[in-house]
Design a protein around this motif. Structure first.
Motif, PDB file in Angstrom:
ATOM      1  N   GLY A  52      90.685  77.733 -39.015  1.00  0.00           N
ATOM      2  CA  GLY A  52      90.268  76.371 -39.300  1.00  0.00           C
ATOM      3  C   GLY A  52      90.536  76.024 -40.742  1.00  0.00           C
ATOM      4  N   SER A  53      90.108  74.831 -41.107  1.00  0.00           N
ATOM      5  CA  SER A  53      90.251  74.344 -42.466  1.00  0.00           C
ATOM      6  C   SER A  53      88.880  73.961 -42.994  1.00  0.00           C
ATOM      7  CB  SER A  53      91.168  73.119 -42.492  1.00  0.00           C
ATOM      8  OG  SER A  53      91.108  72.487 -43.754  1.00  0.00           O
ATOM      9  N   GLN A  58      85.066  71.300 -37.313  1.00  0.00           N
ATOM     10  CA  GLN A  58      85.434  72.085 -36.141  1.00  0.00           C
ATOM     11  C   GLN A  58      84.474  71.730 -35.003  1.00  0.00           C
ATOM     12  OE1 GLN A  58      88.148  74.288 -36.687  1.00  0.00           O
ATOM     13  NE2 GLN A  58      88.102  73.226 -38.631  1.00  0.00           N
ATOM     14  N   ASN A  78      87.744  66.044 -33.687  1.00  0.00           N
ATOM     15  CA  ASN A  78      88.263  66.551 -34.961  1.00  0.00           C
ATOM     16  C   ASN A  78      89.784  66.608 -35.009  1.00  0.00           C
ATOM     17  OD1 ASN A  78      85.640  67.071 -36.192  1.00  0.00           O
ATOM     18  ND2 ASN A  78      85.452  68.590 -34.578  1.00  0.00           N
ATOM     19  N   LEU A 180      82.032  75.399 -40.858  1.00  0.00           N
ATOM     20  CA  LEU A 180      82.939  76.513 -40.565  1.00  0.00           C
ATOM     21  C   LEU A 180      82.589  77.731 -41.406  1.00  0.00           C
ATOM     22  CD1 LEU A 180      85.435  77.738 -39.218  1.00  0.00           C
ATOM     23  CD2 LEU A 180      86.821  76.686 -41.033  1.00  0.00           C
TER      24      LEU A 180
END
Length: 189
Positions: A52-53, A58, A78, A180
């Motif tokens: 993920g970022s 997320q 997202n 996240l």
């Protein structure tokens, strides 16, 4: 006419090269040199693979993870390509119904929780992609997450405190929690 058109064309080509090619290349190179992780999208790697970022929310939905803000992007949550707000005002019946449904889903996932639901758990951000929740939203979920993982709630609450990001220079913004990052720390416990 020819004498006027020639300098205009030369200026157009010069500015096109400067602003359309050289400036973007220089800014990109500078960004990658000074802030390589951010320029690469602030990707988070786990076992060498991107998970993920830190910049895009997320979609966590299982009870053993903290949930982020609802996403206003569709048809998939997202989705950075569909980033935008819902354009629904506070009196819009569709928004009211969506918030009621989200509150009900939170109550169904944690029936013993009688605390008031933090607003950021039931409303999308302006972009629909916000990766952060308020500290209150994280603390609201502690008992559900701890019960689902069979962990001590005090340890999970301490994990929230460890992953709380403070305002820039202590002045700009509110404390928040990157969902996240918090869930990855939770998985590592």
């Amino acid at each position: 006419m020819k004498n006027t058109f020639r300098p205009l064309l030369a200026l157009f080509l010069l500015l096109s090269v400067l602003t359309g090619l050289l400036y973007p290349l220089a800014v990109t190179a500078l960004g990658q040199a000074l802030y390589p992780a951010q320029a690469a999208g602030s990707l988070v790697l786990k076992d060498g693979k991107p998970v993920g970022s830190l910049l895009i929310g997320q979609n966590f939905s299982d009870p053993g993870h903290f949930w982020g803000r609802p996403s206003a992007t569709g048809p998939q949550p997202n989705n950075a390509l569909a980033s935008s707000g819902s354009n629904q005002g506070p009196l819009n019946p569709a928004l009211v119904d969506a918030v009621k449904g989200r509150v009900q889903a939170l109550h169904d996932a944690d029936p013993g929780n009688t605390a008031s639901v933090p607003v950021d758990l039931v409303t999308a951000s302006a972009s629909g992609l916000d990766p952060h929740i308020s500290v209150a939203a994280a603390l609201y979920q502690v008992k559900r997450v701890a019960a689902a993982r069979k962990l001590d709630a005090v340890k999970v609450e301490a994990l929230v405190a460890q992953n709380t990001e403070r305002p820039l220079l202590g002045l700009m913004g509110e404390p928040g929690v990157n969902v996240l990052r918090l869930n990855l720390a939770l998985d590592a416990m």
